[in-house]
Design a protein around this motif. Structure first.
Motif: not given
Ligand code: FES
Length: 427
Positions: A342, A344-345, A347, A368, A370-373, A386
């Motif tokens: 991802c 974002h970070n 993951s 994703c 993890v944070h729903q991207a 994010p």
């Molecule tokens: S790690 Fe994928 S949206 Fe945060």
């Protein structure tokens, strides 16, 4: 090709080959040793996959090291396990002694896992498969799964393998379209003559095609509309190298041939010839024309993916045990791949093989967990979350017929003109 579901057992087989069978309380050095995927249904699925059929295992997998090795081998051989039930415990093992002088195999099996049951079976939809094949194991649970399948499917064949007698087995007879019996089962019921056994079994399951493997005596067939069983003799085999899984190969050959539209007797002839080939080689590799183990760089096949689909893939197999490094996406005839990272970070979007797609604003997108991207399938653009506006990293693929590879790993010289070597592949 038929999408085949196999419900039963998978084991880790530790196979010692000896030049003669050992005396009790003696010590003997093995001539060779190999560790393989085993279990009746797992073996049959492995052979069916070699003939190009998408196959799925429904059974119990342990979470220990041997269980992960079983899962890795299934992944390597192209056997889907998304509906397998994962449990704590020890994987079943079979210690097998092969006597090279005779080809006999003596098996000591150890298992303490629970059986796959109706509760686990209800997580899948039987109507999604073209053929459902069951091992007769815990009979109350097997009967419930057969009954549910019979209620849910329309034209798809249901088959049952009966290797040995079990309590309450007779409640299974009314459900299958095809029943595969072993010679050991017939002997256990007191029959020395295959035709006599099948005439008796005809009364148990008047609706079913009955197949009876008889080792060096070939195989026998009883059809519902015929009173006398048919016989397919075995051809003499010069030297039996390895008889492990010969019966499982016979079953796979019959299912393959029937799925190709052959008649039942023609299918049994094909299956007997295939089982003879198996006897003349060690293991199951290379019995069919499309053995995934012969093609370690293969990521997946087009038929592994639904028309709109995304799966996690492990180039060179799942040996790491971690999340899949790549996501292969199919969108109609277009196939592309993204790193499972991802923006974002860093993951993985998901650690599962099948957990990437979700519908957002009427469109299937990658999500994703993890944070729903959310990411568009075709260009990897993040549309919400994010990291909105960023993209997944594309991975170049090459498609050879229906086989999908990393672009730098595809077999050279076989690629048809329509393949592309770009960030995505389409046809
Ligand atoms: S790690 Fe994928 S949206 Fe945060």
């Amino acid at each position: 090709m038929a999408n085949v579901l196999g419900v039963g057992i998978a084991t880790l087989d530790i196979i010692n080959e000896l030049d003669h069978y050992p005396a009790e309380d003696s010590e003997q050095r093995a001539v060779a040793q190999r560790v393989e995927l085993g279990g009746n249904v797992a073996n049959s699925l492995r052979v069916l996959r070699q003939f190009g059929h998408p196959v799925e295992f429904a059974g119990v997998l342990a979470e220990d090291a041997d269980g992960r090795r079983i899962a890795d081998l299934m992944d390597r051989y192209g056997i889907e396990t998304r509906h397998a039930r994962r449990v704590e415990g020890h994987a079943p093992t079979s210690y097998i002694t092969v006597n090279r002088a005779t080809g006999s195999r003596t098996i000591v099996h150890w298992r303490d896992l629970p059986e796959f049951d109706l509760g686990a079976f209800m997580a899948l939809d039987p109507s999604e498969y073209d053929w459902l094949h069951f091992e007769a194991r815990a009979c109350d649970e097997t009967a419930a799964m057969l009954a549910l399948s019979r209620a849910r499917v329309t034209d798809q064949p249901i088959s049952l393998e009966v290797e040995k007698d079990r309590p309450d087995l007779d409640q299974l007879w009314s459900f299958p379209d095809v029943i595969f019996f072993s010679r050991a089962f017939a002997h256990g019921r007191g029959f020395e003559e295959p035709a006599a056994f099948l005439r008796e079994a005809r009364g148990w399951a008047p609706q079913a095609i009955l197949v009876l493997g008889w080792g060096s005596g070939g195989a026998w067939l009883s059809r519902p509309d015929e009173t006398e069983p048919a016989h397919v003799p075995a051809r003499p085999v010069d030297t039996v190298i390895d008889s492990i899984a010969a019966g499982d190969t016979l079953i796979a050959g019959f299912i393959h041939a029937r799925a190709r539209g052959m008649g039942s007797l023609e299918s049994l002839e094909f299956a007997v010839r295939l089982a003879e080939r198996k006897l003349m080689q060690a293991g199951l590799a290379g019995l069919g024309p499309n053995d995934p183990a012969d093609d370690p760089d293969l990521l997946c096949r087009l038929e592994d993916l639904e028309p709109i689909d995304a799966i996690g893939v492990w180039p060179q197999g799942r040996a790491s045990g971690g999340p899949a490094p790549l996501i292969v996406v199919r969108h109609g005839e277009r196939v592309c791949a993204w790193r499972n990272v991802c923006p974002h970070n860093g993951s993985p979007l998901s650690r599962e093989r099948h957990d990437f797609l979700e519908t957002r604003q009427g469109e299937r997108q990658l999500r994703c967990n993890v944070h729903q991207a959310f990411f568009q399938l075709d260009d990897g653009l993040c549309t919400a979350g994010p990291c909105e506006g960023q993209r997944l990293e594309a991975v170049a693929l090459e498609r050879v017929d229906n086989r999908i590879y990393l672009a730098d790993r595809a077999p050279h010289g076989n690629a048809p003109p329509a393949t592309h070597r770009e960030g995505s592949v389409q046809r």
